[in-house]
Design an enzyme around this catalytic site. Sequence first.
Site, PDB file in Angstrom:
ATOM      1  N   GLN A 206      47.873  25.135  23.869  1.00 54.81           N
ATOM      2  CA  GLN A 206      46.986  24.139  25.145  1.00 54.81           C
ATOM      3  C   GLN A 206      45.600  25.186  24.874  1.00 54.81           C
ATOM      4  O   GLN A 206      45.406  26.168  25.029  1.00 54.81           O
ATOM      5  CB  GLN A 206      47.382  25.073  26.289  1.00 54.81           C
ATOM      6  CG  GLN A 206      49.023  24.288  26.815  1.00 54.81           C
ATOM      7  CD  GLN A 206      49.040  23.022  26.353  1.00 54.81           C
ATOM      8  OE1 GLN A 206      48.735  22.234  28.085  1.00 54.81           O
ATOM      9  NE2 GLN A 206      50.225  22.357  25.756  1.00 54.81           N
ATOM     10  N   ALA A 247      49.295  19.667  36.688  1.00 56.54           N
ATOM     11  CA  ALA A 247      49.228  20.268  35.154  1.00 56.54           C
ATOM     12  C   ALA A 247      48.075  19.528  34.684  1.00 56.54           C
ATOM     13  O   ALA A 247      47.404  19.475  34.306  1.00 56.54           O
ATOM     14  CB  ALA A 247      50.931  19.256  35.189  1.00 56.54           C
ATOM     15  N   HIS A 248      48.329  19.974  32.670  1.00 58.02           N
ATOM     16  CA  HIS A 248      47.844  20.050  32.063  1.00 58.02           C
ATOM     17  C   HIS A 248      47.603  17.996  31.737  1.00 58.02           C
ATOM     18  O   HIS A 248      47.736  17.250  31.954  1.00 58.02           O
ATOM     19  CB  HIS A 248      48.149  20.897  30.864  1.00 58.02           C
ATOM     20  CG  HIS A 248      49.641  19.543  29.845  1.00 58.02           C
ATOM     21  ND1 HIS A 248      50.058  20.111  29.157  1.00 58.02           N
ATOM     22  CD2 HIS A 248      50.037  18.613  30.385  1.00 58.02           C
ATOM     23  CE1 HIS A 248      50.964  19.297  28.666  1.00 58.02           C
ATOM     24  NE2 HIS A 248      51.073  18.267  29.753  1.00 58.02           N
ATOM     25  N   ASN A 249      45.672  18.537  31.671  1.00 60.62           N
ATOM     26  CA  ASN A 249      45.058  16.770  31.158  1.00 60.62           C
ATOM     27  C   ASN A 249      45.017  16.132  32.734  1.00 60.62           C
ATOM     28  O   ASN A 249      44.795  15.087  32.740  1.00 60.62           O
ATOM     29  CB  ASN A 249      45.981  15.650  30.221  1.00 60.62           C
ATOM     30  CG  ASN A 249      45.797  16.735  29.128  1.00 60.62           C
ATOM     31  OD1 ASN A 249      45.542  17.442  28.518  1.00 60.62           O
ATOM     32  ND2 ASN A 249      47.177  16.683  28.035  1.00 60.62           N
ATOM     33  N   SER A 267      48.306  14.168  32.845  1.00 55.94           N
ATOM     34  CA  SER A 267      47.845  13.954  31.331  1.00 55.94           C
ATOM     35  C   SER A 267      48.112  11.946  33.452  1.00 55.94           C
ATOM     36  O   SER A 267      47.496  11.637  33.096  1.00 55.94           O
ATOM     37  CB  SER A 267      48.549  13.358  31.062  1.00 55.94           C
ATOM     38  OG  SER A 267      48.749  13.538  29.598  1.00 55.94           O
TER      39      SER A 267
END
Length: 348
Positions: A206, A247-249, A267
Amino acid sequence: MEHERAITAQEIAALTGGRLIAPGSGEVRVVAVAPIDRAGPDDLSFLASSKYLPYFQRSRAGVVLCKEEFAAAPGGPAVRIVVPDTHAALLAVLPVLYPPPVWQPGVHPTAVIGRGATWQDPVVIGPHVALGRDVHLGRNVRLGAGCALADGVQVGDDVELFPRVTVYSGTEIGNRVILHAGAVLGSDGFGYVPSTRGELPRKIPQVGRCLIGDDVEIGANTTVDRGSVDDTVIGPGTKIDNLVQVAHNVRIGARCLIAAMVGIAGSTHVGDDVFLAGQVGLADHLTIGSRVRVTVQGGVIGDIPDGAIVSGYPARSHREYLRAQAALYRLAKIVDDLEALVRRDRDA
């Protein structure tokens, strides 16, 4: 509870732009704010809904903020201040009755300061705080006990971190941000390549950033992951409750309100002025338009256009959801009627 000062009904009316309607009551003094059913003679309270009229009529509050429709309500406290919005009026009074504590700048001797870490005085660096290499703190930053900021973290002006906030490398925090106890920013997102032959899943590095805009507030024990190859972004003015997972993005727009136990998968993009009620879940790679409202425990598995209000799982138009629920509640009687028809035909 002791307060720095009492405040009169006349002063409250001036602060709120309200109308004091009890003649000769301008010098009535209050020292605290309390709910209408528990307020005493030294308390300010408020009446915002007819639901609370029975409590108002029995209340002992010294002063009550109320809407125009309740100005002449029978019974209840005589000293009333009529305002358009009682909650907005409270925002003007609360800082006077409950002034924020005065903080003393300084660096506690137990703090651990990494090489190249810098700050603009005045700051507070509390007990057992750990600053990594090349951390930068802006002016008026306050770090509570046990906070940990990893290498290279950047923090703007007028930021407050309550105890035990953890900020990973790759995180940038804007101005006037509040982070409550136990919040974690910039931790690795959940990214793995699944096994196909009985091997362990392989972790995807990440390497994106975690960017927190100005005037953001993040609740206790909330986690905002860093991006995988993109950035995770929380837009200016957004307020996030306790126990939320971002969460990520993920990209969240400006001025959003996100209640407790919401989960936003990787995302997904959320527009401006969105409200996500408690325990809402957003699936990954979605686009949620601006001004969207998702009601309690809504499960969103598809894109939502601007301005929509959705409910249920899978989330759909709130009106459609209510109609479906009403139809569901009628099914029992329909089944009873069908069974009666079957019995009649069988007995014929």
